[in-house]
Design a protein around this motif. Sequence first.
Motif, PDB file in Angstrom:
ATOM      1  N   VAL A  98      36.018 -49.352   7.319  1.00 45.27           N
ATOM      2  CA  VAL A  98      35.822 -48.818   8.988  1.00 45.27           C
ATOM      3  C   VAL A  98      37.217 -49.302   9.508  1.00 45.27           C
ATOM      4  CG1 VAL A  98      34.644 -48.984  11.170  1.00 45.27           C
ATOM      5  CG2 VAL A  98      33.547 -48.465   8.883  1.00 45.27           C
ATOM      6  N   GLN A  99      37.423 -50.770   9.572  1.00 44.98           N
ATOM      7  CA  GLN A  99      38.672 -51.246   9.930  1.00 44.98           C
ATOM      8  C   GLN A  99      39.959 -50.550   9.567  1.00 44.98           C
ATOM      9  OE1 GLN A  99      39.074 -55.463   9.004  1.00 44.98           O
ATOM     10  NE2 GLN A  99      41.130 -55.382   9.765  1.00 44.98           N
ATOM     11  N   GLN A 100      40.128 -50.361   8.348  1.00 45.89           N
ATOM     12  CA  GLN A 100      41.258 -49.590   7.947  1.00 45.89           C
ATOM     13  C   GLN A 100      41.506 -48.241   8.616  1.00 45.89           C
ATOM     14  OE1 GLN A 100      40.925 -50.064   3.524  1.00 45.89           O
ATOM     15  NE2 GLN A 100      41.931 -52.057   3.755  1.00 45.89           N
ATOM     16  N   ILE A 101      40.381 -47.649   8.642  1.00 45.59           N
ATOM     17  CA  ILE A 101      40.300 -46.086   9.094  1.00 45.59           C
ATOM     18  C   ILE A 101      40.614 -46.123  10.584  1.00 45.59           C
ATOM     19  CG2 ILE A 101      39.041 -44.172   9.644  1.00 45.59           C
ATOM     20  CD1 ILE A 101      37.486 -44.694   7.204  1.00 45.59           C
ATOM     21  N   ALA A 102      40.165 -47.227  11.466  1.00 45.69           N
ATOM     22  CA  ALA A 102      40.497 -47.312  12.848  1.00 45.69           C
ATOM     23  C   ALA A 102      41.960 -47.680  12.916  1.00 45.69           C
ATOM     24  CB  ALA A 102      39.670 -48.407  13.285  1.00 45.69           C
ATOM     25  N   GLU A 159      38.173 -51.865  15.276  1.00 41.40           N
ATOM     26  CA  GLU A 159      38.916 -52.842  14.478  1.00 41.40           C
ATOM     27  C   GLU A 159      38.418 -54.137  14.447  1.00 41.40           C
ATOM     28  OE1 GLU A 159      43.314 -52.567  14.505  1.00 41.40           O
ATOM     29  OE2 GLU A 159      43.117 -50.528  15.457  1.00 41.40           O
ATOM     30  N   ALA A 160      38.378 -54.654  15.756  1.00 43.90           N
ATOM     31  CA  ALA A 160      37.907 -55.954  15.939  1.00 43.90           C
ATOM     32  C   ALA A 160      36.451 -56.278  15.440  1.00 43.90           C
ATOM     33  CB  ALA A 160      37.957 -56.427  17.277  1.00 43.90           C
ATOM     34  N   THR A 161      35.648 -55.354  15.793  1.00 45.22           N
ATOM     35  CA  THR A 161      34.363 -55.539  15.370  1.00 45.22           C
ATOM     36  C   THR A 161      34.122 -55.510  14.040  1.00 45.22           C
ATOM     37  OG1 THR A 161      33.533 -54.273  17.490  1.00 45.22           O
ATOM     38  CG2 THR A 161      31.952 -54.300  15.487  1.00 45.22           C
ATOM     39  N   SER A 162      34.814 -54.586  13.323  1.00 42.65           N
ATOM     40  CA  SER A 162      34.772 -54.618  11.785  1.00 42.65           C
ATOM     41  C   SER A 162      35.375 -56.076  11.090  1.00 42.65           C
ATOM     42  CB  SER A 162      35.514 -53.552  11.059  1.00 42.65           C
ATOM     43  OG  SER A 162      35.119 -52.177  11.726  1.00 42.65           O
ATOM     44  N   ARG A 163      36.450 -56.389  11.761  1.00 46.31           N
ATOM     45  CA  ARG A 163      36.991 -57.600  11.344  1.00 46.31           C
ATOM     46  C   ARG A 163      36.137 -58.672  11.524  1.00 46.31           C
ATOM     47  NH1 ARG A 163      40.881 -57.737  14.675  1.00 46.31           N
ATOM     48  NH2 ARG A 163      42.155 -56.224  13.470  1.00 46.31           N
ATOM     49  N   ASP A 164      35.454 -58.892  12.540  1.00 40.79           N
ATOM     50  CA  ASP A 164      34.561 -59.895  12.961  1.00 40.79           C
ATOM     51  C   ASP A 164      33.159 -59.993  11.938  1.00 40.79           C
ATOM     52  OD1 ASP A 164      36.398 -60.837  14.977  1.00 40.79           O
ATOM     53  OD2 ASP A 164      35.228 -59.995  16.512  1.00 40.79           O
ATOM     54  N   SER A 165      32.819 -58.733  11.777  1.00 40.57           N
ATOM     55  CA  SER A 165      31.715 -58.714  11.086  1.00 40.57           C
ATOM     56  C   SER A 165      31.856 -59.022   9.511  1.00 40.57           C
ATOM     57  CB  SER A 165      31.316 -57.192  10.935  1.00 40.57           C
ATOM     58  OG  SER A 165      30.809 -56.798  12.241  1.00 40.57           O
ATOM     59  N   VAL A 166      33.027 -58.644   8.996  1.00 43.68           N
ATOM     60  CA  VAL A 166      33.587 -59.201   7.641  1.00 43.68           C
ATOM     61  C   VAL A 166      33.377 -60.674   7.445  1.00 43.68           C
ATOM     62  CG1 VAL A 166      35.319 -59.026   5.875  1.00 43.68           C
ATOM     63  CG2 VAL A 166      34.615 -57.023   6.914  1.00 43.68           C
TER      64      VAL A 166
END
Length: 374
Positions: A154-158, A181-188
Amino acid sequence: MPDLTALFAHQAQASAHVQFVFNLTAGRVAFVNDAYGRVLHGEPEQVNAELPALLARLHPDDQPQLAEYWAQWSRGGRPAEVEFRLRHPEDQDQWFRLTPYYEQDAEGAVWLLGSLRDISVTKRYQANADLFNSRKNATLEILSHDLSGAFIMVQQIAEFLREEVQAPANPQVTVMLRELEATSRDSVKMIRDFINIEFLTSANSDLKRDRVDVGAVLREPLDQLTTKSFAHHFAYSLPAAPLYANLDVNKFTQVLLNLVSNALKFTPDDGHISVVVEPGPGSVRILVQDDGVGIPLALQPVLFEPFTKARRSGLRGEPSTGLGLVLCKTIVEWHRGTLEMVSAEGQGTTFTIEIPQSDGLESPILKPQVELYG
């Protein structure tokens, strides 16, 4: 002054555990309490006649260590507590803990006194707890891999969309893509932090080692990894015959899963990962192999250092704390073993764990010698 011999005899008869006195010189049981009948279903008066049948029920995997202990006791060696199993023709095996005491009297007769406790319930409880923890750890690692992979995608697509859409009609699109992007990065990061905290918490607890069949206790987490549809080819191999070692099953399973997790991170989709458990010369050897990108030669000397400079993000952007491998090495060393690595860029990596085979039972609870990072 009370008759101490009589007091001890009364105490032995009142015990719920089997209390015995064996004359090593004569090769006969001199005394056994009434618990013998309740625990081993024999007649105390017939104990010497019944002893060969009891010895014939010893689990074949436990016979070598008991023979070694018996030889030590017969030579006057210091008795050590030992656990063993008696086979049952119609029910589960009975587990016992033997606590012996060695004595030689003034006439030269050698005596072995001891207490025999039925610990079957405790051992079954421990086996179930180890199985639950193994399943839990494997499930967490699988979920971590799956969820991290989804959020990274999801982060890469965003990121791709934000770069491609230079001037969206609605300026909120750029804001929302950055937020995604930020939400996906934080989730990982949150997912990996959770797994790392679980590993650290376990590593900092007391070490409890039991004599176990290594292949049997590792089969469950390896089965879970095999049935999971990773984008990799995963396989494992276990020895055909039982292979015993003194393990803290929970900690050791986490080491194995951490090494497999690293292999997943640095092996491209459709790559191969395998785990091999095999006997070595007096040891149990476990190999975790992959045909991934390998480890650069310059990073290999510092790979096992805390917060190592060798830490790298995975091929799909998975984060690294730099603690995983040093924890693995520390836990393996607690087991009096070694953890070694061989790698070549573009050809893959092999981690090899080697721990001593069990030639007897050690004290079941050992305090780790070092504290790990708080």
